[in-house]
Motif scaffolding. Structure first.
Motif, short mmCIF file in Angstrom:
data_model
loop_
_atom_site.label_atom_id
_atom_site.label_comp_id
_atom_site.label_asym_id
_atom_site.label_seq_id
_atom_site.Cartn_x
_atom_site.Cartn_y
_atom_site.Cartn_z
N PRO A 60 52.31 42.37 -21.74
CA PRO A 60 52.52 44.32 -21.13
C PRO A 60 53.73 44.40 -21.04
CG PRO A 60 51.29 43.05 -19.64
CD PRO A 60 50.95 42.28 -20.72
N GLN A 61 54.63 45.24 -21.73
CA GLN A 61 56.14 45.64 -20.86
C GLN A 61 56.50 46.75 -20.35
OE1 GLN A 61 58.58 44.79 -23.83
NE2 GLN A 61 56.72 43.78 -24.43
N HIS A 110 46.08 46.27 -15.29
CA HIS A 110 46.34 45.20 -16.91
C HIS A 110 46.93 46.98 -17.44
CE1 HIS A 110 47.82 44.08 -20.65
NE2 HIS A 110 47.35 42.62 -20.53
N GLY A 115 49.58 50.70 -23.04
CA GLY A 115 51.10 51.08 -22.28
C GLY A 115 51.52 51.68 -20.99
N ASP A 166 42.69 50.76 -18.75
CA ASP A 166 43.44 49.63 -17.43
C ASP A 166 41.59 48.91 -17.40
OD1 ASP A 166 45.14 51.29 -17.49
OD2 ASP A 166 45.05 51.67 -15.93
#
Length: 352
Positions: A60-61, A110, A115, A166
């Motif tokens: 993940p960015q 997460h 994103g 998430d």
């Protein structure tokens, strides 16, 4: 022949990989927690660092969101994911030194497919907010905030909601006040060499100061012989077995005058203290003792001397020998990996 060489090359590659893994794995590390693991809860001492380590796929960015929840303690931060999908976060000594004893909860969040984190903490209001709806879910800090297990339960319910994409992993640890003990020493004689040791809940490589001094010590002027008889130094905590870490300090009584001696053990960085006493007896015959001329001369025991010897200085408090859960660390290199590495070296030598 072709089959033999192909198999030999394959063996060489496997052996080299095993050797590389063994070299790359550290033999010891600080307290390490892996979210999502089913391991027994880890106990740390106040002032010891904690590492949160794991794997997060998808790279993940925005990284991962880390939530810490405990008694009068709430912290939210982010950690970036490495190229190999691993992540590593340190809860530093300065953080854990101020933690009250008790259980602490960690949640790694997460962002998944969209994103972004759909459940976030608003530091300005102290609230946990659902980003999709903009609604406040509950108060995380400040007035009216939930405490400890209630806050952890509310967070899990929020992130695991079917409307939130998430995902998360959790882990817990327990914080305890640091403790040190000194094993019984017994009577010793002038000239004896022995080791004083004990146990502690401090983590391996933490330092302890060990001080040994005569109970008859009194300050002197610079024109008088020194009134000090004893020894001091720092030692490092060593990983123990059975849930207890250990420490040890070597003593040489060649320069000790016969007397009762006070032993004080204290943490260099952590607030922990233990103390005890032992006697150094005359090793000579009659009234003659085998001690150097420079050592302090102590008169034969009398009622006054006995009273002085049995009085403990207020600077050396005696702590109870209480056994508490102790800090565990990441295990050293697994035996299978080490054995595999040795086998790899031997196989390479045989094949070459």
């Amino acid at each position: 022949m072709t089959t033999y060489h192909t198999l030999g090359n394959a063996h060489r590659i496997i052996c080299l990989l095993l050797l590389a893994i063994a070299i790359g794995i550290p033999c010891a590390a600080a307290v390490t927690l892996t979210p999502g693991s089913s391991a027994t809860m880890t106990t740390i001492s106040q002032g010891d660092p904690v590492y949160i380590r794991g794997i997060a796929t998808g790279h993940p960015q925005v990284g991962l969101q880390v939530w810490f929840i405990g008694y009068n303690f709430a912290k939210v931060t982010t950690v970036q994911v490495n190229d190999d999908n691993s992540y590593d976060y340190e809860l530093q000594k300065s953080d854990t030194a101020n933690l009250a004893p008790g259980q602490y909860f960690v949640l790694i969040q997460h962002p998944m497919m969209n994103g972004r984190f759909d459940v976030v903490y608003d530091a300005s209001s102290g609230a946990v907010i659902n980003v999709q709806t903009g609604k406040t879910l509950y108060q995380f800090t400040g007035s009216g905030s939930l405490q400890s297990t209630d806050a952890a339960t509310a967070l899990i319910q929020a992130v695991s909601s079917q409307n939130i994409d998430d995902t998360f992993a959790t882990v817990s640890f327990y914080v305890a006040s640091p403790v040190a003990t000194i094993n019984p020493i017994g009577d010793r004689y002038t000239g004896d060499k022995f080791t004083i040791n004990g146990t502690t809940s401090l983590a391996p490589d933490d330092e302890l100061m060990v001080e040994i001094y005569s109970s008859s010590y009194i300050p002197t002027t610079k024109t008088q012989s020194s009134g000090l008889s004893g020894a001091s130094g720092t030692v490092k905590v060593v990983a123990g077995s059975g849930g207890r870490n250990t420490w040890s300090f070597d003593v040489d009584t060649s320069s000790f005058a016969p007397d009762m001696y006070l032993v004080k053990v204290s943490g260099v960085l952590q607030d922990v203290t233990a103390s005890t006493t032992f006697n150094v007896l005359c090793s000579g015959s009659g009234d003659t003792c085998s001690v150097p001329v420079s050592a302090v001369t102590v008169p034969t025991a009398s009622s006054n001397a006995t009273a002085t010897a049995t009085t403990t200085s207020p600077d050396t408090p005696t702590l109870p020998s209480t056994t508490v859960p102790v800090t565990t660390r990441q295990s050293p290199v697994p035996a299978a990996v080490c054995l595999g590495s040795i086998a790899a070296v031997l196989l390479i030598r045989r094949l070459t």
